[in-house]
Write an enzyme that holds these catalytic residues in place. Structure first.
Site, PDB file in Angstrom:
ATOM      1  N   THR A  21      26.030  43.933  48.617  1.00 54.65           N
ATOM      2  CA  THR A  21      25.674  43.958  50.036  1.00 54.65           C
ATOM      3  C   THR A  21      25.668  42.525  50.557  1.00 54.65           C
ATOM      4  O   THR A  21      26.233  41.629  49.929  1.00 54.65           O
ATOM      5  CB  THR A  21      24.325  44.691  50.239  1.00 54.65           C
ATOM      6  OG1 THR A  21      24.115  44.905  51.634  1.00 54.65           O
ATOM      7  CG2 THR A  21      23.155  43.909  49.664  1.00 54.65           C
ATOM      8  N   ASN A  22      25.074  42.273  51.709  1.00 50.48           N
ATOM      9  CA  ASN A  22      25.027  40.915  52.282  1.00 50.48           C
ATOM     10  C   ASN A  22      23.701  40.714  53.004  1.00 50.48           C
ATOM     11  O   ASN A  22      22.844  41.597  53.011  1.00 50.48           O
ATOM     12  CB  ASN A  22      26.229  40.690  53.206  1.00 50.48           C
ATOM     13  CG  ASN A  22      26.248  41.705  54.329  1.00 50.48           C
ATOM     14  OD1 ASN A  22      25.342  41.765  55.142  1.00 50.48           O
ATOM     15  ND2 ASN A  22      27.285  42.553  54.350  1.00 50.48           N
ATOM     16  N   ARG A  23      23.540  39.558  53.625  1.00 47.74           N
ATOM     17  CA  ARG A  23      22.225  39.160  54.156  1.00 47.74           C
ATOM     18  C   ARG A  23      21.923  39.690  55.556  1.00 47.74           C
ATOM     19  O   ARG A  23      20.921  39.326  56.143  1.00 47.74           O
ATOM     20  CB  ARG A  23      22.132  37.631  54.165  1.00 47.74           C
ATOM     21  CG  ARG A  23      22.061  37.052  52.749  1.00 47.74           C
ATOM     22  CD  ARG A  23      22.028  35.542  52.790  1.00 47.74           C
ATOM     23  NE  ARG A  23      20.950  35.038  53.614  1.00 47.74           N
ATOM     24  CZ  ARG A  23      20.884  33.818  54.101  1.00 47.74           C
ATOM     25  NH1 ARG A  23      21.863  32.964  53.845  1.00 47.74           N
ATOM     26  NH2 ARG A  23      19.869  33.440  54.844  1.00 47.74           N
ATOM     27  N   ALA A  88      27.715  43.850  59.700  1.00 48.46           N
ATOM     28  CA  ALA A  88      28.285  42.933  58.703  1.00 48.46           C
ATOM     29  C   ALA A  88      28.870  43.808  57.594  1.00 48.46           C
ATOM     30  O   ALA A  88      28.199  44.136  56.619  1.00 48.46           O
ATOM     31  CB  ALA A  88      27.211  42.009  58.159  1.00 48.46           C
TER      32      ALA A  88
END
Ligand code: CTP
Length: 213
Positions: A21-23, A88
């Site tokens: 995943t991402n931030r 995102a």
């Protein structure tokens, strides 16, 4: 207007206990959905996993993976007048899902990744959407130039560009600044809360609709 917003990160499963995943916190997308409701619009919010409360009166479509977000966008875009892509989205996912937990073995492990669909890039080409289209560009350098590239590649009406390398703004922050990049000009939106920024962005979408007549 009927406004579609994508928000949050996507989650790409690797095995039953792990994912990539991402931030992204989803705060900007949820602020856009709230601003849409406050300004009197109908809002569909397609969101990856976040810890945020869903804004009241929003049509909420929860998803996990980029592929699920792609399908949900295709379905819900049909009745949208405008769409803002603030999610995102993971550009890559693990090539395969391991049915059982991957056990540790060697000192190095290589994970094979494959490209996810470019959702924003499919909106005009594949989904034939003719409404107002807004992309986001998260950049660490050459902000305006990179955002202008995305504007043209994906046939957006405008792109909301953020520098994500600055401390205290952007990912997970309650504040942000942005550059709105249009085909013929750019407009700086100075540092402010994501709520205030969201109002300005939704108003810019409304103006883009009005300009089309
Ligand atoms: N986006 C999307 N689907 C993807 C990747 C991105 O819809 N698979 C959308 C994002 O929601 C955003 C825009 O495309 O509105 C730009 O995302 P960004 O990550 O900045 O750029 P990319 O197009 O992925 O390009 P790069 O990672 O090479 O900068």
């Amino acid at each position: 207007m009927n406004l579609l917003v994508t928000a949050g990160p996507t989650r790409e499963p690797l095995d039953p206990v792990r994912y990539l995943t991402n931030r992204s916190s989803g705060k900007m997308g949820y602020a856009l959905a709230s601003a849409g409701i406050q300004l009197g619009h109908r809002v569909t919010l397609i969101s990856g996993p976040t810890s945020l409360n869903v804004p009241v009166n929003v049509d909420y479509v929860p998803v996990e993976t980029a592929q699920q977000m792609f399908e949900a966008t295709r379905t819900h875009l049909a009745r949208a007048d405008a769409a803002i892509f603030s999610a995102a989205v993971a550009d890559y996912r693990p090539a395969s899902f391991a049915e059982n937990k991957i056990k540790k073995a060697e000192a190095r492990l290589t994970i094979d990744l494959v490209r996810n669909p470019d959702i924003l890039g499919s909106v005009r080409r594949e989904f034939s959407f003719e409404g107002v289209l807004v992309g986001f560009a998260a950049e660490t350098e050459n902000l305006e130039e990179n955002a202008r590239g995305k504007l043209e590649d994906k046939s957006c009406d405008f792109v909301v560009a953020n520098l994500v390398s600055q401390c205290g703004i952007g990912f997970d922050s309650d504040h942000n600044e942005a550059l709105l990049v249009y085909p013929d000009r750019s407009e700086i939106l100075p540092m402010q809360t994501k709520g205030d920024l969201a109002h300005l962005i939704v108003q810019a979408v409304q103006e883009a609709i009005n300009r089309r007549g």
